[in-house]
Design a protein around this motif. Sequence first.
Motif, short mmCIF file in Angstrom:
data_model
loop_
_atom_site.label_atom_id
_atom_site.label_comp_id
_atom_site.label_asym_id
_atom_site.label_seq_id
_atom_site.Cartn_x
_atom_site.Cartn_y
_atom_site.Cartn_z
N GLU A 74 28.55 40.67 39.19
CA GLU A 74 29.02 39.56 40.03
C GLU A 74 30.02 40.04 41.07
O GLU A 74 30.64 39.26 41.76
N ASN A 75 30.20 41.35 41.17
CA ASN A 75 31.16 41.96 42.10
C ASN A 75 32.61 41.59 41.77
O ASN A 75 33.42 41.34 42.66
N ASN A 76 32.90 41.52 40.50
CA ASN A 76 34.30 41.44 40.07
C ASN A 76 34.70 42.82 39.57
O ASN A 76 33.84 43.65 39.28
N LEU A 77 36.00 43.03 39.50
CA LEU A 77 36.48 44.34 39.05
C LEU A 77 37.25 44.18 37.74
O LEU A 77 38.15 43.33 37.64
N VAL A 78 36.89 44.98 36.76
CA VAL A 78 37.66 45.02 35.52
C VAL A 78 38.38 46.37 35.46
O VAL A 78 37.75 47.42 35.59
N LYS A 110 40.33 41.67 36.97
CA LYS A 110 40.86 41.37 35.64
C LYS A 110 41.35 42.69 35.04
O LYS A 110 40.61 43.68 35.03
N VAL A 111 42.57 42.67 34.55
CA VAL A 111 43.09 43.88 33.91
C VAL A 111 43.08 43.66 32.41
O VAL A 111 43.56 42.63 31.93
N ILE A 112 42.50 44.59 31.69
CA ILE A 112 42.53 44.48 30.22
C ILE A 112 43.08 45.78 29.64
O ILE A 112 42.98 46.84 30.25
N ALA A 113 43.69 45.66 28.48
CA ALA A 113 44.19 46.86 27.81
C ALA A 113 43.00 47.59 27.20
O ALA A 113 42.20 46.99 26.48
N GLN A 213 51.80 37.16 42.81
CA GLN A 213 51.88 36.40 41.55
C GLN A 213 51.37 37.26 40.37
O GLN A 213 50.42 38.03 40.52
N ARG A 214 51.99 37.10 39.21
CA ARG A 214 51.53 37.83 38.01
C ARG A 214 50.07 37.49 37.72
O ARG A 214 49.69 36.33 37.74
N VAL A 215 49.29 38.51 37.40
CA VAL A 215 47.87 38.27 37.12
C VAL A 215 47.65 37.55 35.79
O VAL A 215 46.58 37.00 35.54
N ASP A 216 48.68 37.53 34.94
CA ASP A 216 48.53 36.90 33.62
C ASP A 216 49.27 35.56 33.54
O ASP A 216 49.48 35.03 32.45
N ILE A 217 49.65 35.00 34.70
CA ILE A 217 50.51 33.81 34.67
C ILE A 217 49.80 32.62 34.02
O ILE A 217 50.41 31.89 33.24
N ASN A 218 48.53 32.43 34.35
CA ASN A 218 47.86 31.24 33.85
C ASN A 218 47.76 31.22 32.33
O ASN A 218 48.08 30.22 31.68
N GLU A 219 47.35 32.35 31.76
CA GLU A 219 47.28 32.44 30.29
C GLU A 219 48.65 32.15 29.66
O GLU A 219 48.74 31.56 28.60
#
Lengths: 725, 164
Positions: A74-78, A110-113, A213-219
Amino acid sequence: MTKENKETSNQPKSKSRRRFIVQSGLGTLGILAIGTIVFRNPLRRMSYGVAETLIPPYAGKGNKANLWLEITKENNLVIHSSKVEMGQGTFTGIAQIVADELDFDITKIKVIAASTDSGVTDLLGTGGSFSIASLFTPLREMAATMRELIKQEAAKKLNIDITKLYTSNGTIVADDQSITFAEALNDVKEWKLPKTPVLRPTKDYKYIGKPIQRVDINEKVTGAPIFGIDAEIEDMLYATVLRPEIIGSTIESVNTSAAENMPGNIRIVKRKNWLGVIADSFAEALAAKNEIEINWTTPDKIWTEDDLREYLQVGNGNKMITQKVGSQLKENEEEFSLEFTSPIGAHAQIEPNGAVADVKDGKATIIISTQVVFITQRQVAKALNISSKNVNVIPTFLGGGFGRRLNTNHAVIAAKMSEELGRPVKYFFTRKEEFQNDTFRPPTHHIIKGKLGENNLLEYMEHHYASGDVAVNSALMPGITNTLMGTDVGAMRGGNIMYNIPNRRAVQWHRTLPFATSWWRSLGLLANTFALESFIDEMSIKAGIHPGQFRLNMLEDDSKGNRIKNVIKEVLKISNFNDKTNGNSAMGLAASIDTGSPCAHVAEVSIKENRIKVDKVFCVLDCGLAVNPDQVKAQCEGSINMGISASLFEKMTIKNGAIFPENFGAYQMALMKDSPKVIEVKLLQGVDDPLPVGEPPLGPIGAAIGNAIRRITGKRLTDLPMKLS
Amino acid sequence: MKISFKLNGNDKTIDIDGSTPLLWAIRDKIGLKGTKFGCGIAQCGACTIHIDGVAVRSCIYPTEMIEGKSVTTIEGISGEENLHPVQQAWVEEVVPQCGYCQSGFIMATAALLKENPNPTDDEIDESIRNICRCGTYTRMRKAIHRAAEINLKQAEDIENDQRK
């Protein structure tokens, strides 16, 4: 198909050991992975790096391509991050860095550990404030390499010369055509690594250096289940563990029959040092735990607070000179000295430690809040007697780290229970267990001596500091530190004298304590700077010189000295610093340099009804390039509030062989009412690249408060936490 | 025992030992993880929820006591489209760091503003007594004032719409 390229960008030689591999087929179609390989002996380098307060580089593992950057169909970046997110904002910084270099819309990142199975493992773990500083260049080089790779493929697909292509927010654009990154990568089987990826010039940054803005703000404002304690594996049981309260004791005898009759299908797992109570629900496990009758062995020694203070003091333990310039004060020479102490400190992160473990068929899955993914994996593998390859550690968001999650022995306990019961087990600490089994900030003892010269500046100064383990005995630095350095490099943080005093020395007295002590945000910096900057302030009063000028006069005219001077000058300016006491309020100044980032604070303090109140704090930090200035400021504010808490309230003590208190409330901490209404932060950029941020601002806060109190009351407070009477 | 109550606006019946602290019923029986465990003795506030609109620390609240009452958790305060004004203010001021304690603070603040739409700093100090280890207090204070503004603005907008 794998190709390698030893060349990297236009970086200086010292950073040019990195090489990239690209490999297709690590995931589903359209996934590109780029890995890094660095350094034969990262741990050795790291030890030196930390000791010299330089930033250790990214320390990867193995020689296979790791999955770092993944473009989805979908042309998103993880981004698979080698660092975990514990509040410090690293995920946001990483997204900004990659977005700029790759030219990608940050809202589609989206950044994941990274889990250990995906390959990205950082032997340094997450800590020491090094994440952004150490990843800044490797990440940009990786993203730049990926950008060029994508352009190559786009050139083939569009049949246009690569020089005519440019990138724009996740697409490759030619004169009248465009193709998304995902389309360009589709069906690629063979990769040809580009030569030297040219990094984007600073002026082209859209994200780096901006308050994104922090990428994790919504969560984080909606209560999303992102933490280790929220994790679940189907069919899992819940466990709670009983551990000895008295230092050094073990289980002597236990009667579990009453507990086993409690509701919840109670199971018991017993080992020498702990007893696991496992049930269908956590509440049932807790209720059953209360019914356990247990006798603990009586250790040879029942420790008290007085014993500890006698055991841990300057003059005892392993002596190591960590700084030596000029000559030493002679015996009987007239001098001024002060003695300081700091208490045992608890991490008190709000998310309790724990892990969800699923062990079966010789394999283990561990879902956990950890700062040391790699060590957690190794320890679980060792305990289960299986290969590390068969242990997948999946790190989650951390409900606070602060150094507490550098030790994850609880993952081993969870794994052992799961192995024995043949079911997934979720085990987490009760708060009492948390407080009594912390890897505490070690208590410290300091003696500082000094003598003014004819110019009314310090001619001699000596800092003797005694500390328990910080880096010594840490799984993160196995043995190497001791043999290489002969000292505890963690306890050393902030221990040396930063002023250009002609005769100065710092001497560490290290001792391993009978209970576990380890890294606590900023390591030795908090206590060392409290002692040193309180002493300097006292000497400025003796000399009758303005505290700012006294410091400035003793700092060197080199690059480091000038950067320290600049933060001091700036904080004096923005605070409109006034050395005079104003009724029941006053200002206090203090400064320090940690991991290359100088920081100065001015605290405005008042005393009302015998209560110390920090009304306002001014903070100036030079952390080089601030990748996200808003989040750097957030780290300064957080450090200041945590430092206020440690300086005015927090204290663990030993009573009858056990460590107290057992819970919040009794363990006093700063609340909203204790936090300054205003924290004004100003950032300076004394160097081009990013430097550490998350810990340096913890240094000066204690002394800044103490120095203000000295001006109000005339009394020098020398023990943390500071109390008026 | 069977306990019936309203959860985030919907009727709910669960079968559980009535003495179980409500926190565990919410987290593990019902599966809403936004309400956090911190201390188990109502000291840290991470488990703050609303019962009939009042902020309650759920880790010491027996589940049997919610029979017939209305329980709201962090998952229930926002609409499908919009965040709750307190959440909006939290986003605007970029409050969270680790984020673990934030649900509790947001719930405590939402309850405070319902009772006291425009609290002073002293009133905030008096009523918001949760613990944040990351030290986001300074931004939280700003966000609480900002949430009060958003609420006020929304109330004015509604009033203006009604006048039209």
